[in-house]
Write a protein that holds these residues in place. Structure first.
Motif, mmCIF file in Angstrom:
data_model
loop_
_atom_site.group_PDB
_atom_site.id
_atom_site.type_symbol
_atom_site.label_atom_id
_atom_site.label_comp_id
_atom_site.label_asym_id
_atom_site.label_seq_id
_atom_site.Cartn_x
_atom_site.Cartn_y
_atom_site.Cartn_z
ATOM 1 N N VAL A 183 0.718 -1.123 -0.452
ATOM 2 C CA VAL A 183 0.327 0.013 -0.003
ATOM 3 C C VAL A 183 0.755 1.821 -0.109
ATOM 4 O O VAL A 183 1.894 1.489 1.246
ATOM 5 N N MET A 184 0.826 2.491 -0.860
ATOM 6 C CA MET A 184 2.033 2.962 -1.028
ATOM 7 C C MET A 184 0.879 4.424 -1.493
ATOM 8 O O MET A 184 0.605 4.919 -2.745
ATOM 9 N N PRO A 185 0.773 5.315 -0.319
ATOM 10 C CA PRO A 185 0.211 6.165 -1.434
ATOM 11 C C PRO A 185 0.293 7.625 -1.657
ATOM 12 O O PRO A 185 2.113 7.018 -1.263
ATOM 13 N N GLN A 186 0.001 8.178 -2.724
ATOM 14 C CA GLN A 186 0.863 9.528 -3.239
ATOM 15 C C GLN A 186 0.460 11.066 -2.282
ATOM 16 O O GLN A 186 -0.484 11.361 -2.197
ATOM 17 N N PRO A 187 0.924 11.614 -2.336
ATOM 18 C CA PRO A 187 1.971 12.323 -1.785
ATOM 19 C C PRO A 187 1.002 13.599 -2.042
ATOM 20 O O PRO A 187 0.196 13.610 -3.187
ATOM 21 N N VAL A 188 -0.296 13.832 -0.778
ATOM 22 C CA VAL A 188 -0.969 15.045 -1.552
ATOM 23 C C VAL A 188 -0.373 16.705 -0.509
ATOM 24 O O VAL A 188 -0.443 16.820 0.672
ATOM 25 N N PRO A 189 -0.521 17.774 -1.596
ATOM 26 C CA PRO A 189 0.014 18.789 -0.937
ATOM 27 C C PRO A 189 -0.757 19.225 0.512
ATOM 28 O O PRO A 189 -2.221 19.402 0.241
ATOM 29 N N GLY A 190 -0.751 19.724 1.570
ATOM 30 C CA GLY A 190 -1.617 20.022 2.140
ATOM 31 C C GLY A 190 -2.222 19.254 2.973
ATOM 32 O O GLY A 190 -3.290 19.308 3.765
ATOM 33 N N TRP A 191 -1.192 17.860 2.976
ATOM 34 C CA TRP A 191 -2.311 16.764 3.761
ATOM 35 C C TRP A 191 -1.221 15.614 4.599
ATOM 36 O O TRP A 191 0.287 15.461 2.922
ATOM 37 N N GLN A 192 -1.009 15.160 5.540
ATOM 38 C CA GLN A 192 0.160 14.554 6.550
ATOM 39 C C GLN A 192 -0.867 12.732 6.140
ATOM 40 O O GLN A 192 -1.648 12.802 6.336
ATOM 41 N N ILE A 193 -0.136 12.219 5.628
ATOM 42 C CA ILE A 193 -0.392 10.971 5.579
ATOM 43 C C ILE A 193 0.147 9.582 6.596
ATOM 44 O O ILE A 193 1.997 9.759 6.650
ATOM 45 N N GLU A 194 -0.402 8.995 7.273
ATOM 46 C CA GLU A 194 0.134 7.658 8.131
ATOM 47 C C GLU A 194 -0.453 6.306 7.748
ATOM 48 O O GLU A 194 -1.538 6.277 7.891
ATOM 49 N N VAL A 195 0.458 4.810 7.583
ATOM 50 C CA VAL A 195 -0.337 3.763 6.442
ATOM 51 C C VAL A 195 -0.168 3.236 8.361
ATOM 52 O O VAL A 195 1.161 3.047 9.057
ATOM 53 N N THR A 196 -0.279 2.544 9.238
ATOM 54 C CA THR A 196 -0.793 1.924 9.941
ATOM 55 C C THR A 196 -0.717 0.585 9.968
ATOM 56 O O THR A 196 -1.902 -0.015 9.109
ATOM 57 N N SER B 120 -1.179 3.098 -4.483
ATOM 58 C CA SER B 120 -1.455 2.173 -5.569
ATOM 59 C C SER B 120 -1.544 1.141 -3.761
ATOM 60 O O SER B 120 -1.330 1.138 -3.281
ATOM 61 N N VAL B 121 -2.384 -0.112 -4.634
ATOM 62 C CA VAL B 121 -2.313 -1.501 -3.789
ATOM 63 C C VAL B 121 -2.352 -2.395 -4.642
ATOM 64 O O VAL B 121 -2.145 -2.010 -5.728
ATOM 65 N N GLY B 122 -1.564 -3.742 -3.808
ATOM 66 C CA GLY B 122 -1.968 -4.659 -4.478
ATOM 67 C C GLY B 122 -1.097 -5.528 -3.798
ATOM 68 O O GLY B 122 -0.922 -5.277 -1.766
ATOM 69 N N GLN B 123 -0.683 -7.102 -3.621
ATOM 70 C CA GLN B 123 -1.566 -7.314 -4.855
ATOM 71 C C GLN B 123 -3.042 -7.433 -4.494
ATOM 72 O O GLN B 123 -3.479 -8.456 -3.387
ATOM 73 N N LEU B 124 -4.041 -7.491 -5.419
ATOM 74 C CA LEU B 124 -5.262 -8.160 -5.314
ATOM 75 C C LEU B 124 -5.596 -9.524 -5.455
ATOM 76 O O LEU B 124 -4.924 -9.818 -6.248
ATOM 77 N N PRO B 125 -6.367 -9.435 -4.460
ATOM 78 C CA PRO B 125 -6.495 -10.980 -4.502
ATOM 79 C C PRO B 125 -6.824 -11.134 -5.736
ATOM 80 O O PRO B 125 -8.083 -10.758 -6.703
ATOM 81 N N ASP B 126 -6.880 -13.240 -6.015
ATOM 82 C CA ASP B 126 -8.071 -13.399 -7.294
ATOM 83 C C ASP B 126 -9.248 -14.174 -6.897
ATOM 84 O O ASP B 126 -9.571 -15.243 -7.149
ATOM 85 N N ASN B 127 -9.532 -13.954 -5.433
ATOM 86 C CA ASN B 127 -10.465 -15.511 -5.352
ATOM 87 C C ASN B 127 -11.309 -14.430 -5.285
ATOM 88 O O ASN B 127 -12.495 -14.568 -3.884
ATOM 89 N N ALA B 128 -11.218 -13.499 -4.938
ATOM 90 C CA ALA B 128 -13.065 -11.923 -4.019
ATOM 91 C C ALA B 128 -13.455 -11.506 -5.679
ATOM 92 O O ALA B 128 -12.869 -11.217 -6.279
#
Length: 259
Positions: free
Chosen positions: A90-103, A145-153
């Motif tokens: 899971v990789m977020p793209q930077p957005v001006p004016g926003w702080q990003i945190e991935v838990t 950007s997300v992956g790898q997407l499941p192939d059984n859903a």
């Protein structure tokens, strides 16, 4: 008894004028009401765009966040990632004016990705405004950007919390039921489609042979065209040379007669 204009009076006459004058206020009120109804904004909610992605691959999606308030700004977005089908990347793209945190969180069951077992995966993404945020009448997109997407859903559900600067929190967490009406606060959903190339008809041996024959015929035709073109060019050059020689001979003969 309803007062109607004298039908014998021509439009624009005194009778029509008095009738229209009495009814203009009513017509104007109806028109104003129609404008107000048309001016009501359509209901919008947090969503995933595009709404589909191929199974088994990677995709870049946008969480679209509209501001539905006239007197407050959106200052935080929290998106919970699916736990039944965890996403290892899971990789977020930077957005001006926003702080990003991935838990990240420990997985109840390890998943395998690129031949390696992964015991933890991202569980939530939080965007927090360090400025004005999403003001009234505006929207903001948060690419990931997300992956790898499941192939059984067939779908992935992303529950989201939208926080305004007046401390109001809108919970976009309600799942949609098949065939049922849309919930008041539906959760964003990414529909998974068949992998790219799946279902493409395979060529038979006969088809391959025909393709090879067609390619050879095309090459032969190209060679014939090339040979014809070369012959035509040679003949053209010879014709030009003969023409020049004829002109020169005519000029020389004319001079001799003059002498």
């Amino acid at each position: 008894m309803t007062n109607t204009p004298d039908m014998t009076d021509a439009p624009g006459g005194a009778g029509w004028g008095r009738w229209l004058a009495r009814r203009l206020p009513v017509v104007g009120g109806l028109a104003a009401g129609g404008v107000l109804l048309l001016g009501v904004p359509a209901f919008a909610h947090v969503s995933v765009q595009p709404g589909t992605a191929p199974k088994g691959g990677y995709a870049t999606v946008n969480f679209k966040v509209p501001n539905e308030r006239d007197n407050a700004s959106t200052v935080k977005l929290e998106v919970s990632l699916p736990t039944d089908h965890p996403l290892a990347s899971v990789m977020p793209q930077p957005v001006p004016g926003w702080q990003i945190e991935v838990t990240k969180a420990k997985l109840a069951k390890p998943v395998e990705m690129h031949g390696e077992k992964i015991n933890e995966a991202p569980s939530k993404i939080t965007w927090t405004a360090d400025g004005k945020g999403v003001e009234p009448g505006q929207f903001q997109q948060f690419p990931v950007s997300v992956g790898q997407l499941p192939d059984n859903a067939d779908q992935l559900v992303f529950k989201a919390l939208q926080t305004y600067d007046n401390k109001e929190v809108v919970r976009w967490i309600e799942p949609a039921k098949p065939g049922g009406p849309e919930p008041e606060n539906p959760a964003p959903v990414l529909t998974l489609t068949a992998a790219d190339g799946a279902g493409a008809p395979a060529k038979s041996g006969t088809q391959d042979a025909q393709d090879t024959k067609d390619a050879k015929d095309t090459a032969a035709d190209a060679g014939a065209v090339s040979g014809s073109d070369t012959t035509a060019r040679v003949l053209a050059v010879i014709g030009i040379a003969v023409g020049i020689a004829g002109v020169a001979f005519g000029v020389l003969a004319g001079r001799r007669r003059s002498a």
